[in-house]
Design an enzyme around this catalytic site. Sequence first.
Site, short mmCIF file in Angstrom:
data_model
loop_
_atom_site.label_atom_id
_atom_site.label_comp_id
_atom_site.label_asym_id
_atom_site.label_seq_id
_atom_site.Cartn_x
_atom_site.Cartn_y
_atom_site.Cartn_z
CD GLU A 1 2.39 -6.29 11.00
OE1 GLU A 1 2.01 -5.15 10.70
OE2 GLU A 1 1.61 -7.21 11.33
CG ASP B 1 -10.21 -3.81 -22.94
OD1 ASP B 1 -11.37 -4.22 -23.01
OD2 ASP B 1 -9.21 -4.53 -23.05
NE ARG C 1 -7.31 -7.79 -20.59
CZ ARG C 1 -7.46 -6.68 -21.30
NH1 ARG C 1 -6.60 -5.69 -21.19
NH2 ARG C 1 -8.48 -6.55 -22.14
N PRO D 1 0.82 -1.22 0.00
CG PRO D 1 -0.68 -1.51 1.76
CD PRO D 1 0.61 -2.02 1.22
N1 4HQ Z 1 -0.56 -5.50 1.05
N2 4HQ Z 1 -1.44 -3.24 -2.99
C1 4HQ Z 1 0.45 -5.69 3.28
C2 4HQ Z 1 -1.44 -4.68 0.35
C3 4HQ Z 1 -1.21 -4.30 -1.07
C4 4HQ Z 1 -1.92 -3.28 -1.75
C5 4HQ Z 1 0.57 -6.22 0.49
C6 4HQ Z 1 -0.81 -5.74 2.46
C7 4HQ Z 1 1.80 -6.17 1.37
C8 4HQ Z 1 2.66 -6.56 3.57
N3 4HQ Z 1 -0.36 -4.82 -1.94
N4 4HQ Z 1 1.47 -6.55 2.73
N5 4HQ Z 1 -2.88 -2.50 -1.28
O1 4HQ Z 1 -2.41 -4.23 0.91
O2 4HQ Z 1 -0.49 -4.16 -3.11
#
Ligand code: 4HQ
Length: 256
Positions: free
Chosen positions: A117, A170, A155, A90
Amino acid sequence: MRIDVITLFPDFVRSCAAVGVVGRAQERELLSVTAWNPRDFATDSYRTVDGRTCGGGPGMVMLIAPTREAIVAARKAGSGSKSRTIYLSPQGSRLTQAKVAELAREDHLILLCGRYEGVDERLIAAEVDEEISIGDYVLSGGELGAAVLIDAIGRLQDGALNDAASAEQDSFSDGLLDCPHYARPMVDELGAVPDVLQSGNHAMIRRWRLKQSLGRTWLRRPDLLARRELGSQARTLLEEFRREWLAARAGDKPEA
Ligand code: 4HQ
């Protein structure tokens, strides 16, 4: 194109990449997805892949050593081609179709999926080229993010779609939302297909579709329109859509 995924859940990633358009792209050898499990590179008898977070508090962190060994093995497997390593999180920059199109032109991607984490920050600093987020919500691991990337990139590989034109038509490929689609029967108990789509006039159909795309983008995602300059035909079509939409809405309102 080759995509290697570093994940504690290799079966999940493999099964995501085995179906539909992406599965077919792999069968056609346009794309090859390989999953690597850091657990297979752990050296202790418990095959440990996580450790307690430094500084205390709840949660575990993916360990540098087994995760790094998995990345190194993936890089070697793609020998020759230069690889780009992406960490799904994130904290990354938000994924867009423009980014997908850019990544689709690479020869070798390594996607690092964190659990718990996440992975030790020193490993990100040393081995990761770029951090990408698939959206502003929290997943329990990076695997769904990797699956999203693999699908959107897969794709776009030449020959993956049976009709190459469909990729261009698209949503987002031109920064607009997609127009409505219909199949026969032309009249159903749920209603009729718009007349113009039954007309056989392909210039009129193209015009109607662009007008619907512009109108829906204006109604549902005005942020997308604000970011682009419309040509004179597009402006005319959107104006026409707005006028009709406002008139239809006025007609729906009960009299004052
Ligand atoms: N995570 N976009 C926490 C995500 C995530 C997102 C992946 C959760 C990594 C450690 N990954 N872990 N949003 O929420 O890609």
